[in-house]
Design a protein around this motif. Sequence first.
Motif, PDB file in Angstrom:
ATOM      1  N   GLU A 127      24.743   5.689 -51.582  1.00  8.55           N
ATOM      2  CA  GLU A 127      25.318   5.892 -50.258  1.00  8.55           C
ATOM      3  C   GLU A 127      25.716   4.592 -49.561  1.00  8.55           C
ATOM      4  N   PRO A 128      26.753   4.658 -48.725  1.00  4.46           N
ATOM      5  CA  PRO A 128      27.071   3.488 -47.897  1.00  4.46           C
ATOM      6  C   PRO A 128      25.958   3.240 -46.889  1.00  4.46           C
ATOM      7  N   HIS A 129      25.763   1.975 -46.547  1.00  4.28           N
ATOM      8  CA  HIS A 129      24.696   1.634 -45.600  1.00  4.28           C
ATOM      9  C   HIS A 129      24.965   0.235 -45.069  1.00  4.28           C
ATOM     10  N   ILE A 135      24.783   5.217 -43.452  1.00  6.37           N
ATOM     11  CA  ILE A 135      26.135   5.504 -42.965  1.00  6.37           C
ATOM     12  C   ILE A 135      26.606   6.807 -43.603  1.00  6.37           C
ATOM     13  N   CYS A 136      27.040   7.736 -42.792  1.00  5.27           N
ATOM     14  CA  CYS A 136      27.470   9.049 -43.277  1.00  5.27           C
ATOM     15  C   CYS A 136      28.779   8.936 -44.050  1.00  5.27           C
ATOM     16  N   ARG A 137      28.823   9.473 -45.258  1.00 12.47           N
ATOM     17  CA  ARG A 137      30.057   9.445 -46.054  1.00 12.47           C
ATOM     18  C   ARG A 137      31.177  10.227 -45.382  1.00 12.47           C
ATOM     19  N   ASP A 139      31.729  10.671 -42.167  1.00 10.42           N
ATOM     20  CA  ASP A 139      32.194  10.023 -40.944  1.00 10.42           C
ATOM     21  C   ASP A 139      31.430   8.712 -40.802  1.00 10.42           C
ATOM     22  N   PRO A 140      32.028   7.585 -41.202  1.00 11.04           N
ATOM     23  CA  PRO A 140      31.323   6.299 -41.151  1.00 11.04           C
ATOM     24  C   PRO A 140      30.864   5.895 -39.753  1.00 11.04           C
ATOM     25  N   ARG A 143      25.937   6.638 -37.831  1.00 12.31           N
ATOM     26  CA  ARG A 143      25.025   5.658 -38.411  1.00 12.31           C
ATOM     27  C   ARG A 143      23.632   5.880 -37.839  1.00 12.31           C
TER      28      ARG A 143
END
Length: 213
Positions: A127-129, A135-137, A139-140, A143
């Motif tokens: 996952e993005p972070h 960080i939600c994939r 909707d970035p 957070r």
Amino acid sequence: MSEQLPGGGVELSPDEIEALPARWSSCWTPSEVAQRLAGSTTPWYVAAGWALDLFHGTQTRAHGDIEIAIPAAGFPEVRRRFPGYVFDAVGSGRIWNDATPEVLAAVHQTWLRDPATGNYLLDVFREPHDGDTWICRSDPGIRLPYSGIVRHTRDGIPYLAPELVLLFKAEHVRPKDQADFEATVPHMTSAQRETLAELLARVHPGHPWIAEL
């Protein structure tokens, strides 16, 4: 993560896609995953349908696979926890066996495979972070600290908060997703239902679940 997929990989045929459930037939349980990741310094949690069953405290339906999520930067540590296995990257109907770092940087989904049997045992979302911030994939702009999105069972298995599991399930609403929504919402607190409604209105405006919350 880049939306530009690297070359290589194999496009899955309809027959191969239809045969995938059999390759997941020996996937692990949440308890087995937790035993293998015990002591990990990388935050991780059970995601998707199994996460909702951990929230319920009992298994409510059959699961074709098991998914966990980790911050992307923590993948090397997690990968080292599974010697003797390989990670295949998956994206856009293609699969990259024993994925290279270039491929891993371009897709977020990774299947752990037993090379002796060809069976898949675990699906790992990278996952993005931003450090310790998830960080939600979808909707970035959404957070949240990992400490605010991860819950634990009585025996310590981490799982994603149900309001966030349902947010991801709202994207496609397959029959099992609708069933999960109907089975889970009555057990959520008013604050959790309110949070889910707010997130749905932001990510999926007009979604039919909003009216039911």
